[in-house]
Design a protein around this motif. Structure first.
Motif, mmCIF file in Angstrom:
data_model
loop_
_atom_site.group_PDB
_atom_site.id
_atom_site.type_symbol
_atom_site.label_atom_id
_atom_site.label_comp_id
_atom_site.label_asym_id
_atom_site.label_seq_id
_atom_site.Cartn_x
_atom_site.Cartn_y
_atom_site.Cartn_z
ATOM 1 N N PRO A 235 0.816 -1.221 0.000
ATOM 2 C CA PRO A 235 0.000 0.000 0.000
ATOM 3 C C PRO A 235 0.848 1.269 0.000
ATOM 4 N N VAL A 236 0.393 2.247 -0.743
ATOM 5 C CA VAL A 236 1.001 3.582 -0.746
ATOM 6 C C VAL A 236 0.124 4.481 0.123
ATOM 7 N N ILE A 237 0.731 5.074 1.134
ATOM 8 C CA ILE A 237 -0.001 5.913 2.091
ATOM 9 C C ILE A 237 0.636 7.300 2.068
ATOM 10 N N LEU A 238 -0.095 8.291 1.578
ATOM 11 C CA LEU A 238 0.440 9.644 1.421
ATOM 12 C C LEU A 238 -0.468 10.653 2.107
ATOM 13 N N TRP A 239 0.170 11.659 2.692
ATOM 14 C CA TRP A 239 -0.578 12.817 3.186
ATOM 15 C C TRP A 239 -0.277 13.975 2.240
ATOM 16 N N THR A 240 -1.210 14.254 1.355
ATOM 17 C CA THR A 240 -1.014 15.242 0.302
ATOM 18 C C THR A 240 -1.743 16.537 0.639
ATOM 19 N N ASN A 241 -1.732 17.454 -0.326
ATOM 20 C CA ASN A 241 -2.461 18.713 -0.147
ATOM 21 C C ASN A 241 -3.965 18.482 -0.044
ATOM 22 N N ASN A 242 -4.432 17.333 -0.549
ATOM 23 C CA ASN A 242 -5.851 16.993 -0.476
ATOM 24 C C ASN A 242 -6.184 16.099 0.711
ATOM 25 N N GLY A 243 -5.210 15.888 1.586
ATOM 26 C CA GLY A 243 -5.438 15.024 2.735
ATOM 27 C C GLY A 243 -4.843 13.642 2.539
ATOM 28 N N LEU A 244 -5.350 12.669 3.272
ATOM 29 C CA LEU A 244 -4.823 11.312 3.253
ATOM 30 C C LEU A 244 -5.251 10.581 1.982
ATOM 31 N N GLU A 245 -4.277 9.968 1.310
ATOM 32 C CA GLU A 245 -4.544 9.166 0.117
ATOM 33 C C GLU A 245 -3.917 7.791 0.307
ATOM 34 N N PHE B 230 12.023 17.879 0.500
ATOM 35 C CA PHE B 230 10.814 17.823 1.322
ATOM 36 C C PHE B 230 9.702 18.729 0.794
ATOM 37 N N ASP B 231 10.064 19.880 0.203
ATOM 38 C CA ASP B 231 9.049 20.818 -0.277
ATOM 39 C C ASP B 231 8.312 20.283 -1.498
ATOM 40 N N ALA B 232 8.936 19.348 -2.202
ATOM 41 C CA ALA B 232 8.340 18.834 -3.438
ATOM 42 C C ALA B 232 7.621 17.514 -3.234
ATOM 43 N N ARG B 233 7.535 17.036 -1.989
ATOM 44 C CA ARG B 233 6.976 15.718 -1.723
ATOM 45 C C ARG B 233 5.813 15.783 -0.746
ATOM 46 N N PRO B 234 4.849 14.907 -0.914
ATOM 47 C CA PRO B 234 3.869 14.719 0.164
ATOM 48 C C PRO B 234 4.505 13.895 1.278
ATOM 49 N N LEU B 235 3.902 13.912 2.455
ATOM 50 C CA LEU B 235 4.387 13.060 3.537
ATOM 51 C C LEU B 235 4.099 11.602 3.170
ATOM 52 N N ASP B 236 5.133 10.795 3.199
ATOM 53 C CA ASP B 236 5.030 9.419 2.709
ATOM 54 C C ASP B 236 5.109 8.437 3.874
ATOM 55 N N PHE B 237 4.018 7.745 4.134
ATOM 56 C CA PHE B 237 3.973 6.713 5.182
ATOM 57 C C PHE B 237 3.767 5.337 4.565
ATOM 58 N N SER B 238 4.209 5.150 3.338
ATOM 59 C CA SER B 238 3.964 3.921 2.599
ATOM 60 C C SER B 238 4.647 2.725 3.241
ATOM 61 N N ILE B 239 4.024 1.559 3.069
ATOM 62 C CA ILE B 239 4.606 0.303 3.517
ATOM 63 C C ILE B 239 5.461 -0.239 2.375
#
Length: 380
Positions: free
Chosen positions: A84-94, A146-155
């Motif tokens: 799973p890819v788990i991202l916290w983007t500008n639109n929230g959790l994806e 870091f400025d160009a990336r969403p927060l990445d919590f991917s497994i």
């Protein structure tokens, strides 16, 4: 892995394919769809053409982290276990499957997640608009953009391996605790196997380097890093799912492990330790502007040596084994397989020794650095 019509290679692929929970299809994903359809169609057509084997790509694919476990290629189609890819983007959790990125890890892959375009390049996910503004050097060092990336919590594979090794450790020592609870006279079963290792870390690593009075305080940490590194080293030697990750060969992982040792050492330092750094005994005071920077640099080189030693030794072993396997496909003949297989077997046995040795060395040096920080010197 490139598969030709050689019988031995077909047998190898058939064995590796017999694992649970895998997928070789590409179903539509509700919230994620591929934006560059032309590239995807070209990828499908290209799979039917014979590709020239590239040993460098094979090695890089296996030693680096990934969003999926690539098991094999069959008839031009990847057989993979997608994570799973788990991202916290500008639109929230994806949250979505890494299958949206395809199997091909070369170049960049653009996907559309709920109207927001993201790019994956070298296993790092960027915002598409900010990715275009990055130089190639910044893209290659994407983990720090870091400025160009969403927060990445991917497994990823390494995260999956880390969780699995933690569960293995928990189950092992839970079984040991229950064994001692039932039988207090002599250990049996798994407790009989682990007790000599625990006493070895205590009597041959902690006590001699930290001291009789203070070693017990650091035993939980030393035992944790010893078994954690050892188990993950062994997991990296198993070439099929759910193993085959390269956690201890990841520079970020070894950096964090070395950083933890550095923090414990620094916080444990007594007045003698800091006095030696900022007021080195036997050195004239006018040399302090030179000696203090030297001592501070010495503090930093110790965890740096821990980080590089573990990373380099584990990565080198993986590269050598994969290079020997690649010889079969480079020469395009199964006749080289006995020679390659013999050397792979030898290196694998050697790597099992290195797996334990590197866990021992990391634990030993950590205990040594901590011991230097807590040691008390007699002043006459």
């Amino acid at each position: 892995m490139i598969i030709s019509n050689k019988p031995l290679q077909f047998l190898l692929v058939a064995f590796m394919a017999c694992v649970p929970y895998i997928s070789n299809a590409n179903p539509l994903i509700d919230t994620v769809h591929v934006a560059n359809e032309a590239v995807a169609e070209h990828h499908v057509e290209a799979t039917h053409e014979k590709k020239e084997f590239n040993a460098t790509d094979l090695i890089n694919e296996h030693i680096r982290d990934s969003h999926e476990f690539h098991i094999a290629d069959w008839d031009g189609h990847p057989i993979s276990f997608y994570l799973p890819v788990i991202l916290w983007t500008n639109n929230g959790l994806e949250v979505f499957s890494s299958e949206a990125f395809h199997h091909d890890n070369e170049g960049a892959h653009v996907i559309d997640v709920n109207g927001q375009k993201l790019v994956r390049y070298n296993e790092v996910v960027f915002y598409a608009d900010k990715y275009e503004k990055l130089s190639k050097e910044d893209r290659d060092l994407g983990a720090f953009a870091f400025d160009a990336r969403p927060l990445d919590f991917s497994i990823t594979k390494n995260v999956f391996s880390m969780f699995m090794s933690a569960i293995i450790m928990f189950l092992l020592f839970l079984a040991v605790a229950r064994s001692y609870k039932k039988n207090k006279l002599a250990p049996k079963g798994i407790a009989g196997f682990l007790e000599p290792l625990v006493t070895f870390v205590r009597d041959d690593i902690a006590r001699p380097n930290i001291g009789e009075k203070k070693y017990a305080k650091y035993m939980p940490y030393l035992l944790t890093i010893f078994f954690f590194i050892w188990i993950n080293n062994l997991i990296g030697l198993i070439p099929f799912f759910p193993f085959s990750s390269n956690l201890t060969g990841n520079i970020y992982f070894t950096f964090v492990m070395a950083l933890i040792t550095f923090i414990i050492t620094t916080l444990s330092g007594n007045k003698d330790y800091w006095g030696h750094i900022f007021n080195t005994p036997g050195v004239p005071f006018w040399l302090a502007p030179i000696m203090i920077p030297v001592e501070v640099i010495g503090m930093l080189t110790k965890p740096f040596a821990l980080m590089i030693r573990l990373f380099a030794n584990i990565t080198a072993g993986h590269i050598i084994i994969l290079s020997l396997v690649s010889l079969i496909f480079i020469f395009e003949t199964a006749w080289i397989s006995p020679v390659s297989g013999a050397f792979v077997l030898f290196m694998s046995v050697l790597e099992m020794l290195v797996a334990a040795l590197q866990a021992y060395v990391f634990t030993l040096l950590s205990a040594l650095f901590i011991g230097q920080a807590v040691a008390e010197h007699d002043h006459h």
